[in-house]
Design a protein around this motif. Structure first.
Motif, mmCIF file in Angstrom:
data_model
loop_
_atom_site.group_PDB
_atom_site.id
_atom_site.type_symbol
_atom_site.label_atom_id
_atom_site.label_comp_id
_atom_site.label_asym_id
_atom_site.label_seq_id
_atom_site.Cartn_x
_atom_site.Cartn_y
_atom_site.Cartn_z
ATOM 1 N N ARG A 2 -12.396 9.119 -8.597
ATOM 2 C CA ARG A 2 -11.156 9.606 -8.772
ATOM 3 C C ARG A 2 -10.489 9.718 -9.755
ATOM 4 N N ASN A 3 -9.367 10.280 -9.921
ATOM 5 C CA ASN A 3 -8.808 10.553 -11.520
ATOM 6 C C ASN A 3 -7.569 9.242 -10.722
ATOM 7 N N HIS A 4 -7.926 8.539 -11.003
ATOM 8 C CA HIS A 4 -6.917 7.293 -11.264
ATOM 9 C C HIS A 4 -4.861 7.670 -11.593
ATOM 10 N N LEU A 5 -5.086 8.114 -12.185
ATOM 11 C CA LEU A 5 -4.179 8.939 -12.462
ATOM 12 C C LEU A 5 -3.274 10.006 -10.831
ATOM 13 N N THR A 6 -3.950 11.020 -11.090
ATOM 14 C CA THR A 6 -3.625 11.840 -9.876
ATOM 15 C C THR A 6 -2.965 10.341 -8.747
ATOM 16 N N LEU A 7 -4.213 9.548 -8.099
ATOM 17 C CA LEU A 7 -3.830 8.909 -7.265
ATOM 18 C C LEU A 7 -2.220 8.321 -7.411
ATOM 19 N N ALA A 8 -2.623 7.810 -8.772
ATOM 20 C CA ALA A 8 -1.644 7.080 -9.132
ATOM 21 C C ALA A 8 0.271 7.957 -8.204
ATOM 22 N N VAL A 9 -0.061 8.873 -9.144
ATOM 23 C CA VAL A 9 0.933 10.059 -8.288
ATOM 24 C C VAL A 9 1.430 10.456 -7.545
ATOM 25 N N PRO A 113 3.973 2.798 -12.831
ATOM 26 C CA PRO A 113 3.870 2.017 -11.553
ATOM 27 C C PRO A 113 3.407 2.067 -10.277
ATOM 28 N N SER A 114 2.446 1.096 -10.436
ATOM 29 C CA SER A 114 1.510 0.872 -9.124
ATOM 30 C C SER A 114 1.675 -1.294 -8.656
ATOM 31 N N PHE A 115 2.073 -1.140 -6.947
ATOM 32 C CA PHE A 115 2.670 -2.566 -7.131
ATOM 33 C C PHE A 115 1.039 -3.206 -6.199
ATOM 34 N N ILE A 127 1.697 -5.347 -11.296
ATOM 35 C CA ILE A 127 2.255 -3.804 -11.409
ATOM 36 C C ILE A 127 1.481 -3.595 -12.300
ATOM 37 N N GLU A 128 0.392 -2.584 -11.901
ATOM 38 C CA GLU A 128 -0.457 -1.720 -12.922
ATOM 39 C C GLU A 128 -0.069 -0.875 -13.128
#
Length: 161
Positions: A2-9, A113-115, A127-128
């Protein structure tokens, strides 16, 4: 993979900005933006300043929740656009309501940011900071500031190139 940026957004957008903003009084909302360094002009909040580019999105409160368990809210405020935030396209600021009712800037930067479940001093979550690539910084609260604690991708330690 999975594309991490897409997941984070996607994770950030799950918290509706309209819902998040409705949980603060107008006074608290304005105070949170000011604490984050935003100014109100032409009907919108901005820290970067609207460069007039198509990718720009003004400041909005993405999330409101008690991050550190002290019973008071924290707000994640974002602003978008590649002109101000490069390939990541997003800047964030985390502000916290203090016991005296004022708002304090806790941390901020370029990225998403992802907590995490892991915590630093005082119960503040690690925070990632997501963005382009596959190895993201993780910051931990040391009692005074969020500082680099390591790097990870999909929960596993990594080393940026």
């Amino acid at each position: 993979m999975r594309n991490h940026l897409t997941l984070a957004v996607s994770m950030v957008l799950l918290a509706s900005p309209a819902l998040a903003q409705s949980t603060l009084t107008p006074k608290d909302r304005a105070a949170a933006f000011r604490a984050a360094g935003f100014k109100f002009a032409a009907g919108k909040w901005s820290a970067c300043g609207d460069p007039g580019t198509p990718s720009y999105s003004p400041g909005q409160i993405e999330t409101i929740r008690d991050l550190n368990g002290d019973g008071r809210p924290e707000a994640v405020i974002t602003e978008g656009g590649t002109y101000c935030f490069g390939m990541t396209g997003t800047g964030y600021t985390i502000v916290s309501k203090q016991a005296d009712g004022t708002w304090k800037n806790i941390t901020g930067g370029i990225g998403i940011p992802s907590f995490l479940a892991t915590k630093g001093v005082g119960g503040w979550p690690d925070i990632e900071i997501g963005g382009p690539g596959f190895c993201f910084p993780v910051e931990r609260w040391n009692g005074k500031a969020y500082v680099l604690h390591g790097h990870q991708y999909e929960g596993k330690s990594c080393h940026p190139q």
